[in-house]
Design a protein around this motif. Sequence first.
Motif, PDB file in Angstrom:
ATOM      1  N   ARG A  66       4.272  18.020   4.421  1.00 30.61           N
ATOM      2  CA  ARG A  66       3.317  17.409   3.491  1.00 30.61           C
ATOM      3  C   ARG A  66       3.125  18.316   2.281  1.00 30.61           C
ATOM      4  N   GLY A  67       2.734  17.679   1.190  1.00 31.19           N
ATOM      5  CA  GLY A  67       2.438  18.428  -0.011  1.00 31.19           C
ATOM      6  C   GLY A  67       3.664  18.828  -0.809  1.00 31.19           C
ATOM      7  N   GLN A  68       4.808  18.258  -0.510  1.00 30.53           N
ATOM      8  CA  GLN A  68       6.017  18.589  -1.253  1.00 30.53           C
ATOM      9  C   GLN A  68       6.268  17.603  -2.396  1.00 30.53           C
ATOM     10  N   ALA A  69       5.273  16.797  -2.677  1.00 33.84           N
ATOM     11  CA  ALA A  69       5.353  15.818  -3.766  1.00 33.84           C
ATOM     12  C   ALA A  69       6.540  14.868  -3.590  1.00 33.84           C
ATOM     13  N   LEU A  70       6.789  14.464  -2.354  1.00 33.09           N
ATOM     14  CA  LEU A  70       7.837  13.479  -2.097  1.00 33.09           C
ATOM     15  C   LEU A  70       7.235  12.090  -2.241  1.00 33.09           C
ATOM     16  N   TYR A  71       7.566  11.436  -3.317  1.00 32.05           N
ATOM     17  CA  TYR A  71       7.049  10.106  -3.592  1.00 32.05           C
ATOM     18  C   TYR A  71       8.240   9.157  -3.645  1.00 32.05           C
ATOM     19  N   ARG A  72       8.458   8.433  -2.549  1.00 33.70           N
ATOM     20  CA  ARG A  72       9.590   7.514  -2.445  1.00 33.70           C
ATOM     21  C   ARG A  72       9.083   6.140  -2.004  1.00 33.70           C
ATOM     22  N   GLU A 123       0.818  -1.210   0.000  1.00 36.56           N
ATOM     23  CA  GLU A 123       0.000   0.000   0.000  1.00 36.56           C
ATOM     24  C   GLU A 123       0.854   1.265   0.000  1.00 36.56           C
ATOM     25  N   LEU A 124       2.110   1.136   0.376  1.00 38.78           N
ATOM     26  CA  LEU A 124       2.998   2.298   0.443  1.00 38.78           C
ATOM     27  C   LEU A 124       3.284   2.886  -0.939  1.00 38.78           C
ATOM     28  N   PHE A 125       3.027   2.118  -1.996  1.00 35.39           N
ATOM     29  CA  PHE A 125       3.232   2.631  -3.348  1.00 35.39           C
ATOM     30  C   PHE A 125       2.200   3.699  -3.714  1.00 35.39           C
ATOM     31  N   GLY A 126       1.158   3.827  -2.908  1.00 33.55           N
ATOM     32  CA  GLY A 126       0.144   4.834  -3.159  1.00 33.55           C
ATOM     33  C   GLY A 126       0.133   5.956  -2.140  1.00 33.55           C
ATOM     34  N   ARG A 127       1.198   6.061  -1.373  1.00 32.66           N
ATOM     35  CA  ARG A 127       1.242   7.071  -0.312  1.00 32.66           C
ATOM     36  C   ARG A 127       2.405   8.039  -0.486  1.00 32.66           C
ATOM     37  N   GLU A 128       2.223   9.213   0.102  1.00 29.16           N
ATOM     38  CA  GLU A 128       3.271  10.212   0.147  1.00 29.16           C
ATOM     39  C   GLU A 128       4.329   9.780   1.174  1.00 29.16           C
ATOM     40  N   TYR A 129       5.540  10.234   0.994  1.00 33.05           N
ATOM     41  CA  TYR A 129       6.660   9.841   1.841  1.00 33.05           C
ATOM     42  C   TYR A 129       6.441  10.157   3.312  1.00 33.05           C
ATOM     43  N   GLU A 178       3.546  10.665   4.824  1.00 36.50           N
ATOM     44  CA  GLU A 178       2.270  10.188   5.364  1.00 36.50           C
ATOM     45  C   GLU A 178       2.561   9.100   6.406  1.00 36.50           C
ATOM     46  N   GLY A 179       1.899   9.165   7.509  1.00 38.10           N
ATOM     47  CA  GLY A 179       2.123   8.196   8.571  1.00 38.10           C
ATOM     48  C   GLY A 179       2.984   8.713   9.697  1.00 38.10           C
TER      49      GLY A 179
END
Length: 124
Positions: free
Chosen positions: A80-86, A59-65, A67-68
Amino acid sequence: MTDAPRALPAWLPPLFLALISFGLFAPTLNYGLVYDDSFLIANNASVTPARKDLSVAFELFGREYWEGVQADQQAALQPRGQALYRPLTLFLWALIVNVNGLSSTWPFHLLSVLVNAGVVVLLY
């Protein structure tokens, strides 16, 4: 008649570089979690549930870095909202948590050391 010097096998220089990289960072295997590691790994509500259920890791493939990360942890700064997708980073941390739990931190550091050695070889 002189023999030409033998060329090194093509795999030898990258192996040498990887071993040097590993050797330089191997001492970190004994270190604990520092600064953002504690809230990105140990106290992350997205990563830690993977200890009991590995499907959470996917599920982490659909979350922001970020988040959590708990809102009460002021040190996290909550960017949040910095478009960090890792997702790969979070996924690998979740796999380690599933296999090893959080009892020891050396697997997290081993992952970092191996990735570093891999990058050194790729840059070669």
